[in-house]
Scaffold this active site. Structure first.
Site, short mmCIF file in Angstrom:
data_model
loop_
_atom_site.label_atom_id
_atom_site.label_comp_id
_atom_site.label_asym_id
_atom_site.label_seq_id
_atom_site.Cartn_x
_atom_site.Cartn_y
_atom_site.Cartn_z
CG ASP A 8 1.42 0.04 -4.49
OD1 ASP A 8 1.91 0.48 -5.54
OD2 ASP A 8 0.26 0.29 -4.12
CE LYS A 110 -0.59 2.00 -6.95
NZ LYS A 110 -1.29 2.11 -5.66
CB CYS A 155 -2.42 -1.83 -4.92
SG CYS A 155 -3.00 -0.32 -4.12
C1 VGL Z 1 -2.97 0.08 -0.95
C2 VGL Z 1 -4.65 0.71 0.46
C3 VGL Z 1 -4.35 2.04 0.28
C4 VGL Z 1 -2.21 -1.03 -1.61
C5 VGL Z 1 -2.65 1.42 -1.15
O1 VGL Z 1 -1.06 -0.81 -2.06
O2 VGL Z 1 -2.76 -2.14 -1.71
N1 VGL Z 1 -3.98 -0.25 -0.14
N2 VGL Z 1 -3.34 2.38 -0.53
#
Ligand code: VGL
Ligand code: ZN
Length: 212
Positions: A8, A110, A155
């Site tokens: 991410d 995702k 994540c």
């Molecule tokens: C994430 C919260 C919501 C992350 C993704 O990448 O850690 N955290 N969506």
């Protein structure tokens, strides 16, 4: 075979983004160096990408009267409410511009199902659907993975724990991750949880766990 998994590293998680992770942009040079090293060694490089529809159920905006950080029940699961982030097709959802995207072999999106969040790069939070990452790694003969990215306490953590559950040997490059730290100590306990689960923590001597 070994694989590097970048979690991410997207504009919305960088300073100025919708769900900015403090100091999140510090992971980019580490990720680029790790990718170059992985390529030199003939390792696979893959990335995960948080990608939500605009009406995703994890967004506080979808629950009138609720605020970011509150916890609700979403389709039977406990869900922290987040600001709108990583909406598919927006710049916020794109992988960081300064990331060597040319070195990434495959990207696994995702979070596309509005009824369930998806912290791990392998499965949604209800383990209802696979992203295909585990199958892809196995098809390529991968037995060990190194993980870095955002966010350590969400994540990253769930990706590392699922990687252990899926039978991979897992290392976490601590200097290449940063956390949200909704509550003080979240990052440190996430690192502890990963360590207990069998994740090898590769500590960058220049960074203390608490600042990761
Ligand atoms: C994430 C919260 C919501 C992350 C993704 O990448 O850690 N955290 N969506
Ligand atoms: Zn998300």
């Amino acid at each position: 075979m070994h694989a590097l998994i970048l979690v991410d590293i997207q504009h919305d998680f960088l300073p100025g983004g919708a769900l900015a992770v403090p100091d999140g942009d510090a992971v980019i040079p580490v990720a680029n160096a790790a990718m170059e090293a992985a390529k030199r060694r003939g390792h696979l490089v893959v990335a995960t990408q948080d990608q939500h529809p605009a009406d995703h159920g994890s967004f506080a905006s979808q629950h009138p009267g609720r605020r970011v950080g509150e916890v609700i029940e979403l389709d039977g699961l406990s869900q922290i409410l987040w600001p709108d982030h990583c909406i598919e097709g927006t710049r916020g959802a794109a992988l960081a511009d300064t990331l060597r995207r040319d070195l990434i072999g495959r990207v696994f999106p995702k979070g596309g199902d509005r009824t369930v969040d998806s912290y791990s790069g392998f499965f949604d939070n209800g383990k209802r659907h696979s992203t295909g990452l585990a199958e892809y790694l196995r098809e390529h003969g991968v037995t060990g993975v190194t993980i870095l990215g955002l966010a350590t306490d969400y994540c990253m953590k769930f990706t590392a724990l699922d990687a252990i559950d899926e039978g991979f040997e897992v290392s976490l490059l601590l200097g290449g991750c940063r956390g949200v730290e909704l509550r003080a100590g979240d990052v440190e306990s996430a690192v502890g949880e990963m360590r207990v689960a069998g994740v090898r923590i590769l500590a960058d001597p220049e960074r203390r766990v608490a600042s990761c």
